[in-house]
Design a protein around this motif. Structure first.
Motif, PDB file in Angstrom:
ATOM      1  N   HIS A 138     -13.714  -5.703  -0.227  1.00  0.00           N
ATOM      2  CA  HIS A 138     -13.973  -5.057   1.069  1.00  0.00           C
ATOM      3  C   HIS A 138     -15.372  -5.423   1.563  1.00  0.00           C
ATOM      4  O   HIS A 138     -15.569  -5.710   2.755  1.00  0.00           O
ATOM      5  CB  HIS A 138     -13.846  -3.540   0.926  1.00  0.00           C
ATOM      6  N   MET A 152     -11.701  -4.377  -5.954  1.00  0.00           N
ATOM      7  CA  MET A 152     -11.254  -3.921  -4.638  1.00  0.00           C
ATOM      8  C   MET A 152     -12.446  -3.625  -3.729  1.00  0.00           C
ATOM      9  O   MET A 152     -12.485  -4.060  -2.568  1.00  0.00           O
ATOM     10  CB  MET A 152     -10.388  -2.666  -4.787  1.00  0.00           C
ATOM     11  N   TYR A 175      -7.912   1.350   2.981  1.00  0.00           N
ATOM     12  CA  TYR A 175      -8.935   1.081   1.971  1.00  0.00           C
ATOM     13  C   TYR A 175      -9.717   2.331   1.572  1.00  0.00           C
ATOM     14  O   TYR A 175      -9.891   2.604   0.379  1.00  0.00           O
ATOM     15  CB  TYR A 175      -9.905   0.005   2.465  1.00  0.00           C
ATOM     16  N   GLU A 176     -10.198   3.094   2.536  1.00  0.00           N
ATOM     17  CA  GLU A 176     -11.023   4.267   2.216  1.00  0.00           C
ATOM     18  C   GLU A 176     -10.240   5.293   1.400  1.00  0.00           C
ATOM     19  O   GLU A 176     -10.792   5.942   0.505  1.00  0.00           O
ATOM     20  CB  GLU A 176     -11.566   4.910   3.498  1.00  0.00           C
ATOM     21  N   LYS A 203     -10.119   3.846  -2.081  1.00  0.00           N
ATOM     22  CA  LYS A 203     -11.451   3.876  -2.692  1.00  0.00           C
ATOM     23  C   LYS A 203     -11.733   5.253  -3.299  1.00  0.00           C
ATOM     24  O   LYS A 203     -12.274   5.366  -4.411  1.00  0.00           O
ATOM     25  CB  LYS A 203     -12.514   3.536  -1.645  1.00  0.00           C
ATOM     26  N   MET A 232      -5.673  -4.418  -1.197  1.00  0.00           N
ATOM     27  CA  MET A 232      -5.781  -3.097  -0.568  1.00  0.00           C
ATOM     28  C   MET A 232      -7.114  -2.953   0.168  1.00  0.00           C
ATOM     29  O   MET A 232      -7.281  -2.086   1.020  1.00  0.00           O
ATOM     30  CB  MET A 232      -5.653  -1.989  -1.613  1.00  0.00           C
ATOM     31  N   ALA A 233      -8.056  -3.823  -0.166  1.00  0.00           N
ATOM     32  CA  ALA A 233      -9.377  -3.791   0.473  1.00  0.00           C
ATOM     33  C   ALA A 233      -9.340  -4.332   1.893  1.00  0.00           C
ATOM     34  O   ALA A 233     -10.293  -4.155   2.653  1.00  0.00           O
ATOM     35  CB  ALA A 233     -10.369  -4.603  -0.352  1.00  0.00           C
ATOM     36  N   GLN A 234      -8.234  -4.964   2.252  1.00  0.00           N
ATOM     37  CA  GLN A 234      -8.174  -5.659   3.537  1.00  0.00           C
ATOM     38  C   GLN A 234      -7.371  -4.911   4.595  1.00  0.00           C
ATOM     39  O   GLN A 234      -7.165  -5.428   5.691  1.00  0.00           O
ATOM     40  CB  GLN A 234      -7.574  -7.054   3.312  1.00  0.00           C
ATOM     41  N   ALA A 262       0.840  -1.202   0.000  1.00  0.00           N
ATOM     42  CA  ALA A 262       0.000   0.000   0.000  1.00  0.00           C
ATOM     43  C   ALA A 262       0.874   1.251   0.000  1.00  0.00           C
ATOM     44  O   ALA A 262       0.578   2.236  -0.692  1.00  0.00           O
ATOM     45  CB  ALA A 262      -0.922  -0.002   1.218  1.00  0.00           C
TER      46      ALA A 262
END
Length: 289
Positions: free
Chosen positions: A233, A229, A205-206, A209, A199-201, A162
């Motif tokens: 999530h 992604m 993430y936000e 997004k 990256m969703a985990q 990330a």
């Protein structure tokens, strides 16, 4: 004066929202796939490609189909200029594309031999960002590494990746296939769809997004990768499906109207149409093997 108009055209293309492009292409795809009206599709494709620099979805292959259809019906598609423009769009998949004899026949018809096509692919490859390729090669290897105790992929590694993605977005923009390709010379497969899935985990993430949506709009990030992604999530946190990518048939049936509405907002076809495209894609690929 010509130079000025060219600059204005390129600037206007860059400022356009590619979600509009994707939705227009989806509509045109349905015209020939569902209604078998290829001539209308050619006209509409031509209009879209006047206003947007083309993309070439792995499964829809909109720009390649536009050229093929135009050639079949003796319509002007731009000749050599358009054929050369197509090469970078298929180059990430060249290991497979070079087996397509019809592809080379089309180029030969317009005076471009296979040696020239291969040279253009090499030129594309040499234009990629070597620093980013090296960095993401390490990141993808790290991404797939498993913890020696749990046997699971490591959130710690996802966080490191990330940080690399954040740095890349700041310094180079989105690491698309036109920047890093799809596979390194030594065979490391680098699909950003999987990278974004992870990256969703994590806690960022936000941020991703919000930030990555801008790259969907700029045409650098395919909607499908972004949606992967978001839906990962949703899946991990047991939330209500947004785009239906990872949903069960039961979940989709319950909320198909909202799911398809959300899909259009991001530039994806309805689930029904996408499933048809995927089915045809897999069928055609199995025939080639």
């Amino acid at each position: 004066m010509i130079y000025l108009f060219t600059c204005l055209y390129l600037c206007s293309c860059k400022n356009r929202n590619y979600i509009t492009y994707y939705n227009k292409v989806n509509e045109i795809d349905s015209i020939y796939r569902m209604k078998n009206d290829t001539l209308i599709a050619i006209k509409k494709f031509k209009r879209v490609f006047r206003n947007f620099e083309p993309r070439n979805d792995e499964r829809m292959e909109e720009y390649e189909n536009y050229i093929k259809f135009s050639d079949k019906y003796n319509k002007n598609f731009g000749g050599k200029k358009s054929l050369y423009k197509l090469i970078p769009l298929v180059a990430p998949y060249w290991k497979f594309k070079r087996e397509d004899t019809d592809f080379f026949k089309l180029y030969k018809k317009y005076g471009i031999d296979s040696i020239t096509v291969e040279r253009k692919v090499v030129e594309w490859k040499n234009s990629l960002n070597k620093q980013l390729i090296d960095s993401f090669k390490i990141a993808f290897i790290r991404d797939q590494a498993k913890d020696s105790i749990t046997g699971q992929q490591s959130l710690k590694n996802f966080r490191k990746n990330a940080a690399l993605l954040k740095w890349t977005l700041t310094n180079y923009g989105y690491p698309s296939m036109q920047k890093i390709g799809l596979e390194t010379d030594d065979g490391v497969f680098m699909p950003m769809l999987i990278y974004l899935n992870h990256m969703a985990q994590i806690e960022d993430y936000e941020y991703f997004k919000t930030k990555l949506l801008n790259y969907v709009k700029s045409g650098d990030l395919p909607p499908r990768d972004y949606v992967e992604m978001v839906e990962r999530h949703v899946q991990v946190n047991h939330l209500k499906p947004v785009y239906g990518v990872k949903s069960t048939d039961e979940e989709i049936i319950k909320d198909s109207v909202n799911i398809n509405y959300n899909r259009k907002l991001i530039g994806l076809q309805s689930l029904k149409v996408r499933r048809k495209i995927t089915k045809e894609f897999l069928k055609n690929n199995s025939k080639k093997k």
